[in-house]
Design a protein around this motif. Structure first.
Motif, short mmCIF file in Angstrom:
data_model
loop_
_atom_site.label_atom_id
_atom_site.label_comp_id
_atom_site.label_asym_id
_atom_site.label_seq_id
_atom_site.Cartn_x
_atom_site.Cartn_y
_atom_site.Cartn_z
N ILE A 131 4.48 52.82 68.47
CA ILE A 131 3.31 53.69 69.67
C ILE A 131 3.64 54.44 70.24
CG2 ILE A 131 1.51 53.44 71.38
CD1 ILE A 131 1.06 51.02 70.05
N ALA A 132 4.10 53.80 71.43
CA ALA A 132 5.51 55.20 72.02
C ALA A 132 6.18 56.35 71.11
CB ALA A 132 7.50 54.08 72.09
N THR A 133 6.42 56.24 69.73
CA THR A 133 6.68 57.54 69.14
C THR A 133 5.36 58.27 69.28
OG1 THR A 133 8.80 56.08 68.19
CG2 THR A 133 7.94 58.00 67.16
N PHE B 30 5.43 42.51 68.57
CA PHE B 30 5.58 43.15 69.51
C PHE B 30 6.75 44.03 70.00
CE2 PHE B 30 3.75 39.51 72.72
CZ PHE B 30 2.69 39.32 71.22
N THR B 31 7.74 43.95 69.15
CA THR B 31 8.25 45.13 70.09
C THR B 31 7.91 46.26 68.45
OG1 THR B 31 9.95 42.96 70.64
CG2 THR B 31 11.11 45.00 69.64
N ALA C 41 13.71 50.87 65.71
CA ALA C 41 13.93 51.87 66.01
C ALA C 41 14.93 52.93 65.67
CB ALA C 41 14.17 51.54 67.61
N GLU C 42 16.00 52.28 64.62
CA GLU C 42 16.83 53.06 63.94
C GLU C 42 16.26 54.37 62.62
OE1 GLU C 42 17.28 50.20 64.53
OE2 GLU C 42 18.54 49.31 63.66
N ARG D 256 6.05 48.33 69.83
CA ARG D 256 5.97 49.30 70.00
C ARG D 256 6.61 50.46 70.30
NH1 ARG D 256 5.85 45.14 73.86
NH2 ARG D 256 7.69 44.00 73.54
N SER D 257 7.40 50.50 69.17
CA SER D 257 8.13 51.47 68.79
C SER D 257 7.59 53.05 68.02
CB SER D 257 9.59 51.46 67.09
OG SER D 257 9.13 50.20 66.35
N ALA E 112 11.99 57.42 63.97
CA ALA E 112 12.40 58.36 64.74
C ALA E 112 12.83 59.85 63.00
CB ALA E 112 13.46 58.64 65.31
N ARG F 41 2.91 58.17 70.89
CA ARG F 41 2.70 58.77 72.79
C ARG F 41 3.49 60.14 72.66
NH1 ARG F 41 1.11 53.44 76.00
NH2 ARG F 41 -0.62 53.35 74.51
N THR F 42 5.00 60.15 72.48
CA THR F 42 5.73 61.15 73.01
C THR F 42 5.33 62.56 72.84
OG1 THR F 42 7.26 59.20 73.84
CG2 THR F 42 8.02 61.15 73.24
N PRO G 271 -2.87 49.33 72.38
CA PRO G 271 -1.62 47.99 71.77
C PRO G 271 -2.95 46.65 71.15
CG PRO G 271 -0.03 48.29 73.47
CD PRO G 271 -1.10 49.57 73.17
#
Ligand SMILES: [Zn+2]
Lengths: 374, 223
Positions: free
Chosen positions: B78-80, B71-72, B38-39, B75-76, B42, B82-83, B205
């Protein structure tokens, strides 16, 4: 960046609601929420991994819907705000990563925001009918509501995830935690007791409804952390003067149910529900009002999903009135977790000239209220 | 064609790959550790785009590793992806993350015709898949991905950090015993498949495990 009426997009994913809200200054443009609540019903409580999976799938559709509803293009947005804590770690991670990607793709500044303070931020939003924000009352008509909150403001937040009383001297940089639950959140206690009584999930509405038909005085359940050794006095406060505890109450309800069953008697479910609710609401409101009186708080905002509870609203109103405290309860859709509150606080930060957080911050599942933005 | 590839199934990594660039790679980055996605993700992508002088408008597609992986972290990425894909209005594809390492093996001197790729699935298990390789071809997924105990895997040479952890029970290749799936290879693999007209996955996922949630049983009555 427009710092007088900034267009801010807020993202919330700290528990089971994926929220995207958009505000312009203090005007609410949209508040889109996708909840995974249904998926948690059979477990009787929020399952963090299920909530996180739901956030991942809900984020882009929720964002798209919010932009459409507000009639806003991403390129027009002045800043993005996202809940970075406190909350469920895996759930926060999804919203934070999505928000950072949004910042990278659009080049917009990003604010990492405290969820609890955001619950207070909704109090600054204008409602649909264009009415002034609840706290903007005494201000000159054309004053920019840079920080329209009164100086003697408190907030009581009650939900499935939190039970806190805050003092807000300045919403952008001076918030103090006066008291909080030391174990379960109030909403969590409702869920656990509802399961004990076979009332299903979520427990709050089920117990609230049934409690209306029960006798709250039929049984006396304990009020946690109210003994003198915890309370102390105003001059010499004990260790938990404004704190709550609900785990003992939950145990007491379980024991009560068992005793009826052991005697072979019907369990008076409605009376238990009413007595439990009375114990929760009594201790929440008495300690909150005490905290207000002893800290010079004369304006109180009630937030969080349990603000929907009829008895909590009733008793909070009654006791606030008796103590000369003005109570504000935002519309329920703004009390439960949502993106508009994040956007609202984000707009306050922009208007106050606070610098954005950048894109290197880490979500913090136990972010303290003293950190309004990272 | 210019692709931004992202994988966070183990470490966080991203790459800009293009069939016009030498060796197919414009720029890439990857982290060492598996817990700070998460850090770092991006800022890493932001720097990647800036250094390459590329904007969203230049990118033709976003490719994301869809796991398996913890998982966590998974997802970071995939979320990135997708956005970014949504904001840029560019197509989004998924690639099975272990494919990245299969291509890395295929391009190395350590390649063999039949092999396993394994990553750490925590809880004493590995994520794994079996591949076959013919000269001049892309590696072909024969079985998997699965999650399971290293001791239950087929008796084949095994590559990747998951093999390295269990080298006592697996035929772990020592050169690959710390390797993790990397967006660099994932992007190259995706590019080759798209060029060959082969379909890619969507961004769903591959968790392979259910959430640990237990449905509470009926309360035991007193008596
Ligand atoms: Zn909340």
């Amino acid at each position: 960046m427009n710092r007088t009426q900034p267009l801010v997009l807020g993202i919330e994913s700290s528990c089971d609601e994926t929220g995207v809200g958009i505000v312009r200054g203090t005007a609410l443009l949209c508040n889109t929420v996708s909840s995974s609540m249904e998926e948690h019903v059979r477990f009787g409580g929020v399952i963090p991994e299920i909530a996180s999976r739901a956030h991942l799938d809900a984020f882009v559709p929720t964002l798209q819907e919010a932009l459409t509803e507000a009639g806003v293009k991403l390129e027009d947005v002045d800043a993005i705000a996202v809940t970075s804590g406190p909350g469920l770690a895996g759930a926060l991670m999804v919203g934070v990563c999505a928000a950072k990607a949004l910042a990278v793709a659009t080049g917009k500044p990003l604010y990492a925001i405290n969820h609890l303070v955001a619950h207070v931020g909704v109090g600054l939003l204008q409602t649909d009918d264009g009415a002034l924000p609840p706290f903007a009352g005494g201000l000159p008509e054309n004053a920019v509501p840079e920080n329209a909150l009164p100086g003697n403001l408190g907030a009581l937040l009650v939900s499935g995830g939190h039970t806190e009383i805050l003092r807000i001297r300045n919403i952008t940089d001076d918030v103090e935690l006066l008291g909080s639950t030391i174990d379960d959140a109030a909403g969590e206690a409702y869920d656990k007791v509802a399961r004990l009584l076979g009332l299903g999930y979520p427990g709050g509405p089920a117990i609230d409804k049934l409690a209306r038909t029960g006798n709250a005085k039929a049984i006396r359940f304990p009020r946690g952390l109210t003994q003198p050794k915890y309370m102390g006095t105003a001059d010499e406060p004990g260790p938990h003067r404004y704190d709550w505890s609900f785990s003992g109450l939950k145990t007491a309800v379980a024991r009560c149910v068992e005793q009826f069953e052991a005697r072979g008697e019907d369990v008076p479910v409605a009376d238990i529900a009413a007595a439990f609710q009375e114990a929760v609401v009594d201790v929440i409101t008495s300690k909150a009002v005490l905290a207000c009186r002893e800290n010079g708080i004369t304006e109180l905002l009630l937030g969080g999903g349990v603000a929907a509870n009829s008895r909590l609203r009733q008793l909070t109103e009654q006791r606030c009135r008796a103590a000369g405290i003005r109570l504000t309860v935002p519309p329920l859709g703004l009390c439960t977790d949502n993106g508009a509150m994040v956007a609202a606080l984000g707009a306050q930060l922009v208007m106050a000239g606070i610098e954005p957080s950048g894109i290197s911050f880490a979500p913090d599942s136990s972010m303290p209220v003293t950190t309004v933005s990272a | 064609m210019l692709i931004l590839a992202i994988d966070t199934s183990a470490v966080a990594s991203a790459a800009l790959v293009s069939d016009d660039a030498p060796e197919g790679v414009l720029a890439s980055f990857s982290t060492e550790d598996t817990r700070s996605h998460a850090e770092v993700l991006a800022p890493g992508i932001d720097a990647l785009l800036a250094d390459a002088g590329v904007t969203g408008a230049d990118i033709d597609a976003v490719v994301t590793g869809v796991g398996p992986g913890p998982f966590t972290g998974l997802r970071s990425g995939i979320a990135t992806a997708r956005t970014l894909s949504y904001v840029w209005g560019k197509p989004l594809y998924g690639m099975m993350s272990l494919d990245a390492m299969a291509l890395e093996v295929a391009e190395s001197t350590a390649a063999v015709p039949e092999f396993l790729v394994a990553t750490d699935a925590r809880r004493k298990e590995v994520y794994w898949a079996r591949y076959s390789l013919t000269d001049g071809q892309l590696p072909r997924l024969v079985d998997g991905p699965h999650v399971g105990f290293a001791a239950d895997l087929p008796d084949l040479p095994a590559y990747g950090a998951g093999a390295g952890i269990y080298e006592d029970v697996l035929r772990a290749n020592p050169d690959f015993s710390a390797e993790q799936p990397d967006a660099l290879y994932l992007g190259q693999f995706a590019l080759a498949r798209l060029a060959a007209g082969e379909p890619l996955l969507d961004s769903t996922p591959l968790y392979l495990r259910e959430s640990d949630a237990q449905v509470p049983g009926p309360r035991k009555r007193a008596l």
